[in-house]
Design a protein around this motif. Sequence first.
Motif, PDB file in Angstrom:
ATOM      1  N   ARG A 186       1.028  -1.173  -0.010  1.00 53.56           N
ATOM      2  CA  ARG A 186       0.059  -0.315  -0.162  1.00 53.56           C
ATOM      3  C   ARG A 186       0.627   1.333   0.048  1.00 53.56           C
ATOM      4  NH1 ARG A 186      -5.556   1.010  -0.359  1.00 53.56           N
ATOM      5  NH2 ARG A 186      -5.745  -1.403   0.451  1.00 53.56           N
ATOM      6  N   THR A 187       1.849   1.058   0.699  1.00 46.77           N
ATOM      7  CA  THR A 187       2.652   2.619   1.046  1.00 46.77           C
ATOM      8  C   THR A 187       4.009   2.659  -0.008  1.00 46.77           C
ATOM      9  OG1 THR A 187       3.948   1.565   2.857  1.00 46.77           O
ATOM     10  CG2 THR A 187       1.686   2.622   3.523  1.00 46.77           C
ATOM     11  N   GLY A 188       4.559   1.524   0.047  1.00 46.16           N
ATOM     12  CA  GLY A 188       5.768   1.421  -0.719  1.00 46.16           C
ATOM     13  C   GLY A 188       6.906   1.664  -0.020  1.00 46.16           C
ATOM     14  N   ASP A 189       6.935   1.727   1.102  1.00 48.64           N
ATOM     15  CA  ASP A 189       8.001   2.022   2.403  1.00 48.64           C
ATOM     16  C   ASP A 189       8.935   1.075   1.919  1.00 48.64           C
ATOM     17  OD1 ASP A 189       9.708   2.600   4.287  1.00 48.64           O
ATOM     18  OD2 ASP A 189       8.041   3.415   5.551  1.00 48.64           O
ATOM     19  N   ILE A 190      10.166   1.444   1.599  1.00 47.75           N
ATOM     20  CA  ILE A 190      11.158   0.364   1.220  1.00 47.75           C
ATOM     21  C   ILE A 190      11.961  -0.148   2.422  1.00 47.75           C
ATOM     22  CG2 ILE A 190      11.568   1.129  -1.251  1.00 47.75           C
ATOM     23  CD1 ILE A 190      14.187   2.512  -0.003  1.00 47.75           C
ATOM     24  N   SER A 191      11.767   0.683   3.509  1.00 43.33           N
ATOM     25  CA  SER A 191      12.201   0.129   4.858  1.00 43.33           C
ATOM     26  C   SER A 191      11.678  -1.035   5.533  1.00 43.33           C
ATOM     27  CB  SER A 191      12.265   1.371   5.895  1.00 43.33           C
ATOM     28  OG  SER A 191      10.753   1.485   6.478  1.00 43.33           O
TER      29      SER A 191
END
Length: 370
Positions: free
Chosen positions: A111-116
């Motif tokens: 959903r967010t694409g937060d690569i962390s």
Amino acid sequence: MAALTHDVPRQDVLDAIARLIDNLVNIKDETGEFLLRLDDGRVIDTKGWNDWEWTHGVGLFGLYRFYEQTGDETAFRVMIDWFRDRFAAGTPTKNINTMAPFLTLAYLYERTGDISYIPYLDTWAEWLMAPDGLPKTEEGGFQHIVFNDENPQEMWDDTLMMSVLPLAKIGLLLDRPHYVEEAKRQFLVHIKYLADRKTGLWYHGWTFEGRHNFAGALWARGNCWVTIAIPEIIEMLDLPEGDALRTFLIDTLAAQVKTLAETQDESGLWHTLVVDPTSYLEASATAGFAYGILKGVRKGYLPAEYLPVGLKAIHGVLANIDETGELQQVSFGTAMGDTMQFYKDIPLTSMPYGQSLAICALGEFLRSYI
């Protein structure tokens, strides 16, 4: 749109979900009775919100299922903040149950694409797969290791929810088809040893050491993980009609739900030992059954004749949510039992998975207004 299958006002459902979420994040173990104290000195808060166990993983899943349908900002922030705080505190020991939050983390990454999030998803899924990672039973089953016991050569029914669904979702996200194939295999080997041929219900566990199903308990909450997990994996993998695994999974689900329909109490709830009416009625399992049955009917995995069973369960769940948002009649986390009495003696208390399973059920129920 007004619902055509029931007379429950939509706002009543939304109000109940809001109370459940508030209670979920504010549950506290005031006495320390439900803390898990490990031999190495660690203390795991399985009841409160600010720790990391399967209880929290299921809570996150419930929040995500509600969020994806409504866009509810409160639910989204609770999930994001939980992962932020837990990563800052440090991840726990890897086991079957601590894998549970990664299903929601995978959905949040999508959903967010937060690569962390990627290093966490990668590292924990690789641990499940590695020969020197999660121990395996005979025939390659995921051994149900937990914080305080390695449970050698044991498979438990909740493993499908806690570890196998996360593995499959991560496999899709990271384009690792061998993860997906392993998830399929785990469903098959768990069905082989845990599904009761007579009733279609599932035993709590199986051990290759002695080759038996322990007490032979057809325990409700253990069964509800299966009722949830089968529709989830079919949908997640988009298994097409005519696919052999899809057909096998649907037949397995239908056999279970047939007996659930026959054993449902007039209140809408099920007994904690599904086929034993002398055991107490249990609401968290009922919520899980409601979610899986309603979703199964909606997706066409189950015939429409089971819709009234799911709706009756929803009424039972709503009747057990108090003014503070606590789902009543929820049994505490349950280890493997050697006697039926063991399950009857498990205490009742507010738990994150009770709140979250109710959120799951009511979130699915909200679709009846569309």
